[in-house]
Scaffold this motif. Structure first.
Motif, PDB file in Angstrom:
ATOM      1  N   VAL A 259     -27.665  14.986  24.221  1.00 48.94           N
ATOM      2  CA  VAL A 259     -28.133  15.312  25.574  1.00 48.94           C
ATOM      3  C   VAL A 259     -29.462  14.622  25.854  1.00 48.94           C
ATOM      4  CG1 VAL A 259     -28.994  17.163  27.064  1.00 48.94           C
ATOM      5  CG2 VAL A 259     -26.891  17.491  25.761  1.00 48.94           C
ATOM      6  N   PHE A 260     -30.395  14.647  24.878  1.00 47.86           N
ATOM      7  CA  PHE A 260     -31.693  13.993  25.076  1.00 47.86           C
ATOM      8  C   PHE A 260     -31.533  12.482  25.172  1.00 47.86           C
ATOM      9  CE2 PHE A 260     -33.620  18.030  23.910  1.00 47.86           C
ATOM     10  CZ  PHE A 260     -34.771  18.013  24.680  1.00 47.86           C
ATOM     11  N   SER A 261     -30.557  11.951  24.446  1.00 44.20           N
ATOM     12  CA  SER A 261     -30.291  10.518  24.533  1.00 44.20           C
ATOM     13  C   SER A 261     -29.822  10.154  25.940  1.00 44.20           C
ATOM     14  CB  SER A 261     -29.233  10.127  23.495  1.00 44.20           C
ATOM     15  OG  SER A 261     -28.910   8.764  23.604  1.00 44.20           O
ATOM     16  N   MET A 262     -28.968  10.981  26.513  1.00 47.03           N
ATOM     17  CA  MET A 262     -28.504  10.752  27.881  1.00 47.03           C
ATOM     18  C   MET A 262     -29.632  10.985  28.882  1.00 47.03           C
ATOM     19  SD  MET A 262     -24.748  12.556  27.657  1.00 47.03           S
ATOM     20  CE  MET A 262     -24.083  11.803  29.122  1.00 47.03           C
ATOM     21  N   MET A 263     -30.540  11.938  28.536  1.00 47.63           N
ATOM     22  CA  MET A 263     -31.684  12.223  29.393  1.00 47.63           C
ATOM     23  C   MET A 263     -32.546  10.978  29.580  1.00 47.63           C
ATOM     24  SD  MET A 263     -34.806  14.918  28.722  1.00 47.63           S
ATOM     25  CE  MET A 263     -33.709  16.224  28.193  1.00 47.63           C
TER      26      MET A 263
ATOM     27  N   SER B  17     -16.161  12.083  25.078  1.00 42.34           N
ATOM     28  CA  SER B  17     -15.183  11.692  26.105  1.00 42.34           C
ATOM     29  C   SER B  17     -15.606  12.101  27.513  1.00 42.34           C
ATOM     30  CB  SER B  17     -13.825  12.312  25.785  1.00 42.34           C
ATOM     31  OG  SER B  17     -13.916  13.723  25.762  1.00 42.34           O
ATOM     32  N   LEU B  18     -16.719  12.825  27.620  1.00 38.59           N
ATOM     33  CA  LEU B  18     -17.176  13.275  28.942  1.00 38.59           C
ATOM     34  C   LEU B  18     -18.093  12.243  29.566  1.00 38.59           C
ATOM     35  CD1 LEU B  18     -17.987  17.052  28.352  1.00 38.59           C
ATOM     36  CD2 LEU B  18     -16.013  16.087  29.520  1.00 38.59           C
ATOM     37  N   SER B  19     -18.035  12.166  30.905  1.00 33.08           N
ATOM     38  CA  SER B  19     -18.936  11.263  31.620  1.00 33.08           C
ATOM     39  C   SER B  19     -20.343  11.848  31.637  1.00 33.08           C
ATOM     40  CB  SER B  19     -18.447  11.067  33.055  1.00 33.08           C
ATOM     41  OG  SER B  19     -18.533  12.293  33.761  1.00 33.08           O
ATOM     42  N   PHE B  20     -21.319  10.984  31.954  1.00 34.39           N
ATOM     43  CA  PHE B  20     -22.719  11.425  32.028  1.00 34.39           C
ATOM     44  C   PHE B  20     -22.874  12.559  33.044  1.00 34.39           C
ATOM     45  CE2 PHE B  20     -26.847  11.092  34.141  1.00 34.39           C
ATOM     46  CZ  PHE B  20     -27.693  11.292  33.064  1.00 34.39           C
ATOM     47  N   LYS B  21     -22.195  12.449  34.169  1.00 33.77           N
ATOM     48  CA  LYS B  21     -22.317  13.453  35.225  1.00 33.77           C
ATOM     49  C   LYS B  21     -21.844  14.818  34.752  1.00 33.77           C
ATOM     50  CE  LYS B  21     -20.868  14.386  39.979  1.00 33.77           C
ATOM     51  NZ  LYS B  21     -20.056  13.895  41.136  1.00 33.77           N
ATOM     52  N   LYS B  22     -20.721  14.841  34.011  1.00 38.29           N
ATOM     53  CA  LYS B  22     -20.176  16.120  33.560  1.00 38.29           C
ATOM     54  C   LYS B  22     -21.018  16.731  32.448  1.00 38.29           C
ATOM     55  CE  LYS B  22     -15.425  15.365  35.013  1.00 38.29           C
ATOM     56  NZ  LYS B  22     -14.006  15.270  34.616  1.00 38.29           N
ATOM     57  N   VAL B  23     -21.538  15.881  31.581  1.00 43.79           N
ATOM     58  CA  VAL B  23     -22.426  16.390  30.530  1.00 43.79           C
ATOM     59  C   VAL B  23     -23.670  17.003  31.163  1.00 43.79           C
ATOM     60  CG1 VAL B  23     -23.872  15.754  28.576  1.00 43.79           C
ATOM     61  CG2 VAL B  23     -21.575  14.817  28.780  1.00 43.79           C
ATOM     62  N   LYS B  24     -24.163  16.347  32.180  1.00 43.05           N
ATOM     63  CA  LYS B  24     -25.380  16.837  32.849  1.00 43.05           C
ATOM     64  C   LYS B  24     -25.142  18.220  33.456  1.00 43.05           C
ATOM     65  CE  LYS B  24     -28.827  15.277  36.206  1.00 43.05           C
ATOM     66  NZ  LYS B  24     -29.206  14.212  37.141  1.00 43.05           N
ATOM     67  N   GLU B  25     -23.947  18.460  33.951  1.00 46.01           N
ATOM     68  CA  GLU B  25     -23.662  19.738  34.591  1.00 46.01           C
ATOM     69  C   GLU B  25     -23.638  20.900  33.597  1.00 46.01           C
ATOM     70  OE1 GLU B  25     -20.655  20.017  37.581  1.00 46.01           O
ATOM     71  OE2 GLU B  25     -20.672  17.860  37.902  1.00 46.01           O
TER      72      GLU B  25
ATOM     73  N   ILE C 130     -25.600  23.328  26.575  1.00 46.27           N
ATOM     74  CA  ILE C 130     -25.674  22.563  25.321  1.00 46.27           C
ATOM     75  C   ILE C 130     -27.057  22.707  24.687  1.00 46.27           C
ATOM     76  CG2 ILE C 130     -25.544  20.252  24.319  1.00 46.27           C
ATOM     77  CD1 ILE C 130     -23.551  19.555  26.556  1.00 46.27           C
ATOM     78  N   ILE C 131     -28.122  22.595  25.503  1.00 48.20           N
ATOM     79  CA  ILE C 131     -29.480  22.719  24.977  1.00 48.20           C
ATOM     80  C   ILE C 131     -29.715  24.117  24.427  1.00 48.20           C
ATOM     81  CG2 ILE C 131     -31.897  22.841  25.711  1.00 48.20           C
ATOM     82  CD1 ILE C 131     -31.399  20.423  27.446  1.00 48.20           C
ATOM     83  N   LYS C 132     -29.091  25.106  25.030  1.00 49.36           N
ATOM     84  CA  LYS C 132     -29.341  26.496  24.636  1.00 49.36           C
ATOM     85  C   LYS C 132     -28.509  26.901  23.422  1.00 49.36           C
ATOM     86  CE  LYS C 132     -30.073  30.956  26.834  1.00 49.36           C
ATOM     87  NZ  LYS C 132     -29.978  31.727  28.101  1.00 49.36           N
ATOM     88  N   TYR C 133     -27.225  26.467  23.368  1.00 52.54           N
ATOM     89  CA  TYR C 133     -26.334  26.965  22.335  1.00 52.54           C
ATOM     90  C   TYR C 133     -25.764  25.870  21.420  1.00 52.54           C
ATOM     91  CZ  TYR C 133     -26.338  31.073  25.365  1.00 52.54           C
ATOM     92  OH  TYR C 133     -26.722  32.141  26.108  1.00 52.54           O
ATOM     93  N   GLY C 134     -26.037  24.604  21.737  1.00 51.55           N
ATOM     94  CA  GLY C 134     -25.439  23.522  20.968  1.00 51.55           C
ATOM     95  C   GLY C 134     -26.112  23.301  19.627  1.00 51.55           C
TER      96      GLY C 134
END
Length: 995
Positions: free
Chosen positions: A381-385, A356-364, A369-373
């Motif tokens: 996250v990589f898909s959005m990357m 439900s989060l926008s790309f901008k908010k996920v990026k922030e 997420i990369i560290k603890y997800g």
């Protein structure tokens, strides 16, 4: 209002009515009513019998705003004055009547209540540090500048014009500042806020003061945060927990948003207490509580509060919570950062919020997420990357992906490679950064891509424009694809374009001449006619100096066109310095150029025998390539061909200047002396002035001095035989303030051999040195040459009249020891120095009475042309008149011959006082000499007359001469004396008859 009538008698009923209305209702006074109000306030200050009325009047003054019209009373100056007066009254009341002070303080605090209409503006006013979006805080130099900007636009809290209220709340606290030396607004200086400080006046008194504090915390009451902080400290004195009195969400919101940690912690405790009791708490206050460092509270919210929400409430809470994470992410850092970060990501994953989060908010929050997800979240996250831009991939995402995690790095690198399918404008824009990227794998991939996909020349222009560092260009040697790309582009360039580009671009010059493959291409272009097109020889040589390969350099210098152009300019004046500097670079890079350099040198000297380039060779002896230039200079000096004669002479002249410049430099002076040989250096200095030579060895470095000390000593010894070299040395080495800057005086004054030369007898010039700093040198010369001084009257005279008292004292000592001749003493007495005169008179007075020298000494003093010395001589006669035997000495006889009026007077006095039987053969001659004088010596004449009047042996001829003279007084006296003589014996005076 009956009390008002008692303490303030009315002027008239209408004025009383207006004043009563003003006290009851807010508003401005009509014209002339301010005077009545002010008088009433002063009366209330003196007799504060009605607290509510006094509080009402203080509030009227507190609420007064600055007037915009001069026609309305009171004036702005009066408003400032009254506000300060009220504050001063409360300050005095606090120390004199604390109970009344507290009652008034509470009345003032009640008026700070925030209405519901203004509650939304608790950003600047009541929370402190969240500003309206229309203001860019960063555009101001300091926080204070920004605050002043807000004050100018009336964006201020209620307390800005309330001096008395600010005193009640903060007293002398540093949190509030009063601008313009007490004549301006009060403002909260939040950038200096300290939680541990409070300036509440007499805080301890509030402990026992009873009042209903609950009225300030009712469910409908809301006050600014600084009022709540005031009550926090007051209730703490009473032993009451602040969180126990908070009643509504507005109060919690203000406390949580305040800069006070006391209020934040109390409000946080209240929030958690209310949640656990099932009471309603706003999402905003819960989110603010979540950001406070307390993992236990966060976990309770996750486990209990969110599970009880319905679907709509849960969605709303998630929205508020995520917004808090995004906007307040920094608030999650601290001592337990890792645990809180894990909680955040677990909550997001558990609530399935990523979708439900926008790309901008996920990026922030992607770093968390990369560290603890979990793998699924990281994959998203990589898909959005992969959907982000190439520039962001190389900056934001590159910094985010952990390089030590092989799996994530490979996934990132595949996404990056997928962007390089063709040479697009996006790739072209980021080429400067990616071709020289810090990551070797990315760098090599990009060069390979350019080598295969790019068909036009763009890289060299890019390097030229971007100014790539030398270190990065050197690293290209390890990338075959980079060499391949640059070699292809370099072959396409003309020689002239290459030459122009390297002349002004250090990046390209480094690139072309640090890689041999590139240097070979440029060399081929040069020998195939390119270098022959260069017009100036200096340009040719500068370009050749770029090459690193010795064989290329030698072959190019042997080129006939190159040789002619360079030699032509070596012999010219305007460009030879550039030629020489370029040769220095070449000589530094090669070992086998000396025969060629000598060939160029000889040809240039043959063309113009006095070529200026020789001077530039020598001037570079202390420069960047000094070793090469030394060898070049010595090579010229070794040549026996007459073509080199003028060059050798020029080298000697220039070498002097070089030696002088190098004297202060340890790294230059010693090598120069060693390189050229000591004999050559001494030969050079024989041709310069002694003054320049002295300056050279005076500042020479210590290590170089050790090598030349013997030479300097021998030359000073030789020069001192015929010249006054020491005078020049002392003049250069010392000023009146002390040692000349940079000069090493220990070489003279701490060197025994030098001192032996300096203190030689012949160096009496030292006594004439006027520099007071060298007095110690003069003293030591005197001490070492006493025997010489005693033999030399003139030297002793110089010492005794020296301007320095210390030096003169040595003269006095020597004079006492030697008993000098009277002529020397007389010279000293006539020197005009009072101290010296006193000293010589001491020696004169030491002559014993009736000794053979006594008369001679007195005569010498009395015969002096100096009036003061003559007076001292006659004083000596006066002091010795009891012992002087005028009959045995010819003292008066000799003095009587002196034409000076003063001396004649003294002789006359002595003759008058002498005994009658004292023989004075000179008397008649002296009397005639004195009495014949005209218009002078009247006192002396009178002394002679007195003596003659008692004498029986008067000279009648002299009396007749006076009687016939023009001086009436002398004539009358002579006639009287002649008459006396005639009365005794009528025939005793010829030509004179009594009738």
């Amino acid at each position: 209002m009956d009390l008002l009538k008692e303490i303030y008698p009315p002027k008239n009923d209408r004025e009383r009515e207006k004043l009563e209305q003003f006290l009851i209702f807010d508003g401005f006074l009509e014209k002339d009513h301010w005077r009545n109000f002010k008088s009433l306030y002063k009366a209330m200050e003196a007799n504060p019998v009605e607290v509510k009325m006094l509080a009402s009047m203080i509030l009227q003054i507190e609420n007064l705003s600055l007037m915009t019209s001069k026609k309305v009373q009171p004036s702005n100056k009066t408003i400032w004055y009254m506000k300060r007066r009220v504050r001063r009254f409360l300050r005095n009341l606090n120390s004199e009547n604390q109970e009344l002070y507290c009652e008034l303080a509470l009345e003032l605090i009640k008026k700070t209540e925030i209405s519901k209409k203004t509650l939304f503006i608790d950003t600047i006013l009541n929370g402190g540090q969240i500003y309206p979006h229309s203001y860019n805080v960063e555009s101001f130099k300091t926080s204070r500048d920004f605050y002043y900007h807000l004050m100018d636009r009336e964006i201020l809290d209620e307390i800005s014009l309330k001096f008395a209220t600010s005193f009640v709340l903060y007293g002398k606290s540093k949190h509030y500042k009063h601008i313009n030396h007490g004549n301006g607004k009060v403002f909260f200086e939040f950038w200096h806020f300290r939680n541990h400080e409070t300036g509440i006046p007499n805080l301890e008194f509030w402990k026992d003061f009873e009042f209903d504090y609950s009225t300030f915390f009712s469910t409908t009451a809301t006050y600014p945060w600084y009022v709540y902080e005031f009550f926090y400290f007051v209730l703490r004195e009473k032993g009451i927990a602040f969180e126990s009195v908070l009643e509504n969400n507005s109060q919690l919101k203000i406390c949580l948003a305040s800069p006070s940690n006391h209020l934040k912690i109390a409000a946080k405790n209240k929030v958690m207490q209310s949640l656990k009791e099932g009471k309603e708490v706003s999402f905003e206050n819960i989110s603010r509580t979540f950001t406070i460092e307390n993992v236990e509270n966060q976990n309770w919210i996750f486990a209990n509060y969110t599970t009880k929400l319905d679907k709509s409430e849960k969605k709303e809470f998630d929205k508020v919570f995520i917004k808090t994470i995004i906007s307040k992410k920094e608030a999650f850092s601290g001592k337990r950062k890792k645990k809180r970060d894990e909680n955040i990501i677990k909550y997001i994953e558990k609530s399935n919020l990523l979708t439900s989060l926008s790309f901008k908010k996920v990026k922030e929050i992607s770093s968390l997420i990369i560290k603890y997800g979990n793998p699924e979240s990281v994959s998203k996250v990589f898909s959005m990357m992969s959907m982000d831009t190439l520039e962001n991939l190389l900056t934001f995402w590159y910094d985010l992906v952990p390089k030590e995690d092989t799996g994530q790095w490979e996934q990132y690198f595949k996404i990056l490679q997928s962007k390089f399918q063709s040479f697009t404008p996006e790739i072209e824009n980021i080429l400067p950064s990616i071709l020289f990227h810090e990551n070797k794998e990315i760098q090599m991939f990009t060069w390979q891509f350019v080598d295969e996909m790019v068909k036009r020349s763009i890289i060299l222009n890019m390097i030229s424009n971007e100014g790539i560092s030398q270190e990065k260009l050197e690293n290209l040697k390890e990338i075959p694809a980079a060499i391949s790309v640059l070699r292809k582009e370099l072959k396409l360039l003309s020689f002239e374009r290459i030459r122009r580009s390297v002349r002004w671009n250090e990046s390209l010059k480094t690139l072309y001449f640090s890689i041999k493959e590139f240097e070979e291409i440029i060399y081929e272009k040069a020998v195939n006619g390119g270098i022959a097109k260069i017009y100036y020889g200096e340009d040719m040589l500068s370009f050749i100096a770029y090459f690193k390969t010795e064989s290329f350099i030698i072959n190019l210098l042997e080129n006939k066109k190159v040789f002619e152009n360079i030699v032509g300019e070596m012999s010219a004046y305007w460009s030879s310095d550039l030629i020489i500097e370029s040769f220095g670079v070449l000589l530094n890079n090669t070992e086998n150029l000396w025969s060629i350099i000598l060939k160029y040198t000889r040809a240039a000297l043959k063309k113009r025998n006095n070529a200026v380039f020789i001077e530039h060779i020598v001037s570079n002896l202390t420069g960047n390539h000094k070793e090469e230039f030394k060898k070049w200079t010595l090579l010229i000096l070794e040549q026996e061909d007459e073509i080199y004669d003028k060059a050798k002479s020029s080298i000697q002249s220039e070498l002097i200047r070089v030696l002088e410049r190098a004297a202060k430099n340890e790294e230059n002076s010693v090598p120069l002396i060693d390189s050229f040989g000591f004999d050559f250096i001494t030969e050079v200095f024989e041709k310069v002035s002694v003054e320049r030579w002295i300056r050279w060895f005076g500042i020479l470095t210590d290590s170089a001095w050790k090598e030349v000390e013997e030479y300097v000593f021998n030359r000073i010894e030789t020069l001192s035989e015929n010249t006054n070299i020491w005078s020049k040395i002392l003049e250069i080495f010392y000023t009146e303030e002390g040692i000349s800057e940079g000069y090493k005086t220990d070489r003279i004054l701490e060197n025994e051999r030098m001192l032996e030369l300096l203190y030689a007898e012949k160096n009496s010039f030292i006594l004439e040195v006027k520099n007071p700093f060298l007095e110690i040198v003069q003293v030591k010369w005197i001490q070492k040459n006493k025997a010489f001084i005693q033999r030399n009257e003139n030297t002793l005279f110089k010492i005794t009249i020296h301007k320095s008292p210390k030096i003169r004292s040595y003269g006095y000592e020597l004079m006492r020891e030697e008993q000098p001749e009277i002529n020397l003493l007389l010279r000293l007495a006539e020197s005009g120095i009072p101290e010296v005169l006193d000293f010589t008179m001491e020696l004169f007075e030491s002559v014993k009475p009736n000794s053979p020298n006594e008369v001679h000494t007195i005569l010498a003093l009395c015969d002096s042309p100096n009036l003061e010395v003559r007076e001292r001589g006659f004083a000596m006669v006066e002091n010795r008149k009891e012992t002087l035997d005028y009959s045995e000495s010819n003292l008066l006889d000799c003095l009587a011959e002196h034409p000076d009026v003063f001396i004649q007077q003294k002789v006359a006095e002595a003759m008058l006082e002498a005994e009658e039987n004292t023989p004075m053969k000179f008397a008649k001659t002296f009397d005639k000499q004195v009495m014949r004088q005209k218009n002078m010596g009247r006192k002396t004449k009178e002394l002679v007359k007195n003596r003659l009047e008692s004498s029986s042996d008067l000279d009648a001829d002299m009396l007749l001469e006076l009687a016939n003279g023009k001086d009436k007084k002398d004539a009358e006296w002579a006639i009287l004396q002649l008459t006396k003589m005639a009365l005794v014996d009528e025939n005793s005076v010829s030509n004179f008859k009594l009738i």
